[in-house]
Design a protein around this motif. Sequence first.
Motif, PDB file in Angstrom:
ATOM      1  N   UNK A  13      -9.242  45.427 -39.028  1.00  0.00           N
ATOM      2  CA  UNK A  13      -7.501  45.878 -38.822  1.00  0.00           C
ATOM      3  C   UNK A  13      -7.963  46.996 -38.792  1.00  0.00           C
ATOM      4  N   UNK A  14      -7.891  48.025 -38.473  1.00  0.00           N
ATOM      5  CA  UNK A  14      -8.124  49.039 -37.879  1.00  0.00           C
ATOM      6  C   UNK A  14      -8.883  48.868 -36.576  1.00  0.00           C
ATOM      7  N   UNK A  15      -9.710  48.056 -35.979  1.00  0.00           N
ATOM      8  CA  UNK A  15     -10.511  47.750 -35.185  1.00  0.00           C
ATOM      9  C   UNK A  15      -8.760  47.318 -34.292  1.00  0.00           C
ATOM     10  N   UNK A  16      -8.203  46.530 -34.466  1.00  0.00           N
ATOM     11  CA  UNK A  16      -7.654  45.449 -34.044  1.00  0.00           C
ATOM     12  C   UNK A  16      -6.337  46.793 -33.360  1.00  0.00           C
ATOM     13  N   UNK A  17      -5.659  47.741 -34.322  1.00  0.00           N
ATOM     14  CA  UNK A  17      -4.862  48.465 -33.872  1.00  0.00           C
ATOM     15  C   UNK A  17      -6.002  49.529 -33.102  1.00  0.00           C
ATOM     16  N   UNK A  25      -4.982  48.011 -29.884  1.00  0.00           N
ATOM     17  CA  UNK A  25      -3.465  48.169 -29.225  1.00  0.00           C
ATOM     18  C   UNK A  25      -2.709  50.033 -28.964  1.00  0.00           C
ATOM     19  N   UNK A  26      -4.041  50.721 -29.208  1.00  0.00           N
ATOM     20  CA  UNK A  26      -3.816  51.937 -28.730  1.00  0.00           C
ATOM     21  C   UNK A  26      -3.486  53.523 -29.746  1.00  0.00           C
ATOM     22  N   UNK A  27      -3.684  52.086 -31.212  1.00  0.00           N
ATOM     23  CA  UNK A  27      -4.061  53.848 -31.317  1.00  0.00           C
ATOM     24  C   UNK A  27      -5.342  53.985 -32.119  1.00  0.00           C
ATOM     25  N   UNK A  28      -4.748  56.039 -32.590  1.00  0.00           N
ATOM     26  CA  UNK A  28      -6.036  56.018 -33.303  1.00  0.00           C
ATOM     27  C   UNK A  28      -6.529  56.065 -34.475  1.00  0.00           C
ATOM     28  N   UNK A  29      -6.613  54.918 -34.708  1.00  0.00           N
ATOM     29  CA  UNK A  29      -7.340  54.405 -36.039  1.00  0.00           C
ATOM     30  C   UNK A  29      -9.203  54.188 -36.144  1.00  0.00           C
ATOM     31  N   UNK A  59     -11.066  37.663 -28.470  1.00  0.00           N
ATOM     32  CA  UNK A  59     -11.047  36.373 -28.132  1.00  0.00           C
ATOM     33  C   UNK A  59      -9.736  35.707 -28.415  1.00  0.00           C
ATOM     34  N   UNK A  60     -10.128  35.753 -29.921  1.00  0.00           N
ATOM     35  CA  UNK A  60      -8.365  34.427 -30.710  1.00  0.00           C
ATOM     36  C   UNK A  60      -7.077  35.918 -30.353  1.00  0.00           C
ATOM     37  N   UNK A  61      -6.981  36.742 -29.726  1.00  0.00           N
ATOM     38  CA  UNK A  61      -6.027  37.538 -30.522  1.00  0.00           C
ATOM     39  C   UNK A  61      -5.725  38.315 -29.065  1.00  0.00           C
TER      40      UNK A  61
END
Length: 76
Positions: free
Chosen positions: A41-45, A48-52, A72-74
């Motif tokens: 989840x942190x990787x996806x965020x 998306x531009x979030x500092x996570x 690839x999936x997203x």
Amino acid sequence: FGKDMKELIEDYNKGIENIVLDKYIKELSDILFCETNPIPIKYVLSKKGYDSMCLRLPLVELSKDKQKNIDIILNL
């Protein structure tokens, strides 16, 4: 992914079997739980531009292979 989940639930409540959306949600669930929560989840965020991606032990960065699969999936 909230809109997709809402649509799937609404279809279910109407008695509609949305096979395509159901398959997508299951695939999404598989990739978001490919590692210990909350690493994917942190990787996806972060994509998306979030500092996570500030992780503390015992959490470690997601492997490059799993990053590639998520990308690839997203379509990131």
